[in-house]
Design an enzyme around this catalytic site. Structure first.
Site, short mmCIF file in Angstrom:
data_model
loop_
_atom_site.label_atom_id
_atom_site.label_comp_id
_atom_site.label_asym_id
_atom_site.label_seq_id
_atom_site.Cartn_x
_atom_site.Cartn_y
_atom_site.Cartn_z
N GLU A 95 37.60 42.03 30.50
CA GLU A 95 36.56 41.79 31.50
C GLU A 95 35.25 41.64 30.94
OE1 GLU A 95 35.66 43.97 35.81
OE2 GLU A 95 36.16 45.25 34.13
N LYS A 143 38.88 39.49 41.32
CA LYS A 143 39.11 40.86 41.38
C LYS A 143 38.87 41.43 42.89
CE LYS A 143 37.03 45.01 39.01
NZ LYS A 143 36.04 45.40 38.29
N CYS A 198 40.33 45.26 35.60
CA CYS A 198 39.81 46.81 35.64
C CYS A 198 40.34 47.68 36.73
CB CYS A 198 38.54 46.92 35.33
SG CYS A 198 37.71 48.04 34.52
#
Length: 505
Positions: free
Chosen positions: A262, A337, A371
Site C-alpha cells: 500500500e 479502498k 490494509c
C-alpha cells in the site's frame, strides 16, 4: 484364509457371479436381476462405467453407470426414463453427469467396506472424465416400517439426523451424497420403499466447465511478494526503475502474481513536502495513472499479473486510495479502498470506495482489500461467496501493533473464508515526508488451518523490516478439497437461518 480384494472393470465372463450376488442382495425383490444381454450391452456401450469388486477373484458386487446429458431429463424422471427403458440409449459420451443405475454387494461380504470402495472408484471415474457429478435414484428400504407414521420427507430428515437408520440412505449420506428431491414412482415395484426414492447427487469439486481451454487449468499458483524499502528516489524515473527491478526479479522465478504494498509510491511525496499533507498526497496522485500504465506494460512483457499495491488518485475532486490489478494479457482493473483509516481521513481527506467484487484472472478468482479493509470480516465473506480463492492485501503500517492488527485479521480471513491470503507491506522510514515517518512490515502468505496446510497457517513469510521478496506456491485444488472434505466447514456451516451478510449497494 487370507482374502484378496480387487476393484476392476466388469467383463461379460463375470455374469454368473454377478447374478448370484444380485439375487442375494435383493431378497425382497424376487426376479429383479440384470439379464445377461443387458449386462453385455452396458459393457459394450460404456466399459469404464461398469465396475466390479472381487474377493478371491469372485465378483461379489458391482457399480453400474451411464453418462447422460442431464438437462434432457431434469430432476423429474423415473428409472425407466433415465435408462431408456433398459436399452441404455440414453447413454451420451458427451453428457455431463455420471448416472448410477446400480450398486450392490453380496450380503455375505458386507461389513468389509466394499461398497465404499465401489463408490470411491465411481467418484474417481467422474473426476477423470471431468463430469459435473454423480446422480442416482436411491431406495429407502426401511421406510415401509414408518410409512404410517411419517411422510418420506420426515423419514429422510430423521435418517440424516441419525435418529433413524436406513441401510441404503444412511450409507449414501456417509459418502457425501445430498438429497436433491424425493421421487414418486421412481421404482413402482419397490414395495419396501413404498415406491419412493431419493434423487441423490454428489458434486465433483474438480469439475472444470472450460476444461478444453487454457484458463483456470492452473492448479499451483506462484505468488511473489515485494517487501518494499521506503527510500528517497531522485525522481519518478528512479522510482520506476526500482519497480521494474522487482517485477523482473519476481518474474525470473516464474511467478504468476507480483504484489506491491500500500502507498509504496509515498517517497515521491518528498517533491511536494513544502505543501501540507493533504496537498502533498494530491501532488503525488498526479503520477498514479502513469505508474499504472507502466504496470500494464510490465505485466505483458514480464508475463506476470501485477497487484499494484495502492496509490492515491483524485476522481471528481475526491481523493481515494486505489489498487490496480494489471493482468498479463494486457487488461487491467481496479479496487478502491473501502475503509480509509482515521489517519487517512484526518491528514489527507481520503474517501472510501463503494464497490466490491471478485476479479477473474488466468489463475483463478481473486479478491483485493487494502490494509484496514481486511480488519472487517464482512467484505471478505461476500468475496468468498463470489468464489474468491486468493485474497491480496497490500498494507502500510507504522508500528508493530498496527501490523499485528493486519496480520491477525488476515490469518483469520484465511481460516474463515477457506482461502489463501497474501499480504505485502513497506519497511524503513521517510524522514523527508510528512505523515510517513516509520514503516513496519513482515509480508507473508497465509493458508487455511487443516491437515493439508502448514500447521502454523503460514506458507511463507519475510524477515521483518528487511527489503526482500517472498515467493510461495499455493495449491488451489487443496481449497476445493478443504471445502468438500475439511475437518470443519466454515463456509458451508454459516447459520444463514439466523444471520447473513448483505452488500447494500
Amino acid at each position: 484364509m487370507t482374502e484378496t480384494i480387487d476393484i476392476r472393470l466388469l467383463t461379460a465372463e463375470d455374469y454368473f457371479d454377478l447374478k448370484e450376488s444380485m439375487v442375494s442382495a435383493y431378497p425382497d425383490m424376487a426376479g429383479s436381476y440384470w439379464r445377461e444381454p443387458t449386462i453385455s450391452r452396458l459393457i459394450s456401450l460404456f466399459p469404464e462405467g461398469q465396475i466390479a469388486i472381487t474377493v478371491n477373484n469372485k465378483v461379489v458386487g458391482c457399480a453400474l453407470s451411464i453418462i447422460v446429458n442431464y438437462g434432457k431429463f431434469g430432476d423429474e424422471h423415473t428409472y425407466e426414463q433415465i435408462t431408456g427403458y433398459y436399452t441404455f440409449n440414453t447413454h451420451d459420451p458427451k453428457g455431463d453427469i455420471l448416472y448410477g443405475i446400480e450398486i450392490f454387494v453380496h450380503p455375505d461380504y458386507r461389513g468389509k467396506r466394499l461398497a465404499r470402495r465401489l463408490y470411491d472408484a465411481r467418484k474417481t471415474l467422474c473426476e477423470r472424465l471431468n463430469l459435473r457429478g454423480i446422480v442416482a435414484g436411491g431406495r429407502i428400504p426401511n421406510y415401509e416400517k414408518y410409512a404410517d407414521e411419517m411422510s418420506p420427507r420426515e423419514y429422510i430428515e430423521k435418517v440424516q439426523d441419525k435418529e433413524l437408520y436406513d441401510p441404503t440412505l444412511t450409507f449414501q449420506f456417509s459418502n457425501d451424497f445430498l438429497v436433491k428431491k424425493i421421487l414418486r414412482n421412481y421404482l413402482p415395484h419397490d414395495e419396501s420403499s413404498k415406491g419412493f426414492a431419493t434423487l441423490l447427487q454428489w458434486y465433483n469439486i474438480y469439475y472444470e466447465k472450460d476444461a478444453d481451454t487454457v484458463r483456470y487449468n492452473k492448479s499451483t499458483v506462484r505468488i511473489g511478494l515485494v517487501q518494499w524499502q521506503m527510500r528517497d528516489y531522485r525522481n519518478l524515473d528512479g522510482f520506476l526503475e526500482q519497480v521494474e527491478y522487482f517485477i523482473d526479479a519476481v518474474s525470473d522465478y516464474g511467478s504468476d502474481f507480483v504484489v506491491f504494498p500500500e502507498l509504496f509510491n509515498a517517497p515521491l511525496m518528498a517533491e511536494f513536502n513544502q505543501l501540507d499533507p493533504a496537498g502533498a498526497i494530491r501532488g503525488v496522485a498526479r503520477y498514479t495513472e502513469q505508474i499504472r500504465d507502466e504496470f500494464v506494460r510490465h505485466a505483458v512483457s514480464y508475463n506476470v499479473n501485477i497487484i499494484g499495491g495502492s496509490m492515491p488518485i483524485v476522481i471528481d475532486e475526491q481523493l481515494y486510495n486505489i489498487c490496480y490489478l494489471c493482468r498479463r494479457d494486457g487488461t487491467y482493473d481496479h479496487y478502491i479502498k473501502i475503509h480509509p483509516t482515521p489517519s487517512e481521513v484526518f491528514a489527507w481527506g481520503v474517501k472510501g470506495g463503494q464497490e466490491l467484487k471478485v476479479f477473474d484472472t488466468d489463475c483463478g478468482k481473486i479478491g483485493i482489500q487494502i490494509c484496514y479493509d481486511v480488519e472487517f470480516p464482512e467484505p471478505s465473506r461476500i468475496l468468498s461467496e463470489q468464489g474468491m480463492q486468493i485474497l491480496f492485501v497490500p498494507f502500510l503500517t507504522d508500528t508493530q501493533h498496527a501490523y499485528n492488527r493486519v496480520r491477525f485479521c488476515a490469518q483469520a480471513r484465511a481460516v474463515e473464508m477457506e482461502c489463501y491470503v497474501a499480504i505485502a507491506g513497506c519497511v524503513g522510514n521517510l524522514p523527508k515526508v510528512n505523515n510517513m515517518d516509520l514503516q513496519y512490515a513482515q509480508s507473508a502468505v497465509f493458508t487455511p488451518s487443516d491437515f493439508a496446510f502448514p500447521v502454523t497457517g503460514i506458507k511463507a513469510d519475510a524477515t521483518p523490516n528487511t527489503e526482500m521478496i517472498v515467493v510461495a506456491d499455493v495449491d488451489l485444488v487443496l481449497l476445493k478439497e478443504l471445502n468438500a472434505f475439511g475437518s470443519v466447514h466454515t463456509k458451508k456451516d454459516m447459520r444463514k437461518d439466523l444471520y447473513e451478510v448483505k452488500w447494500k449497494k
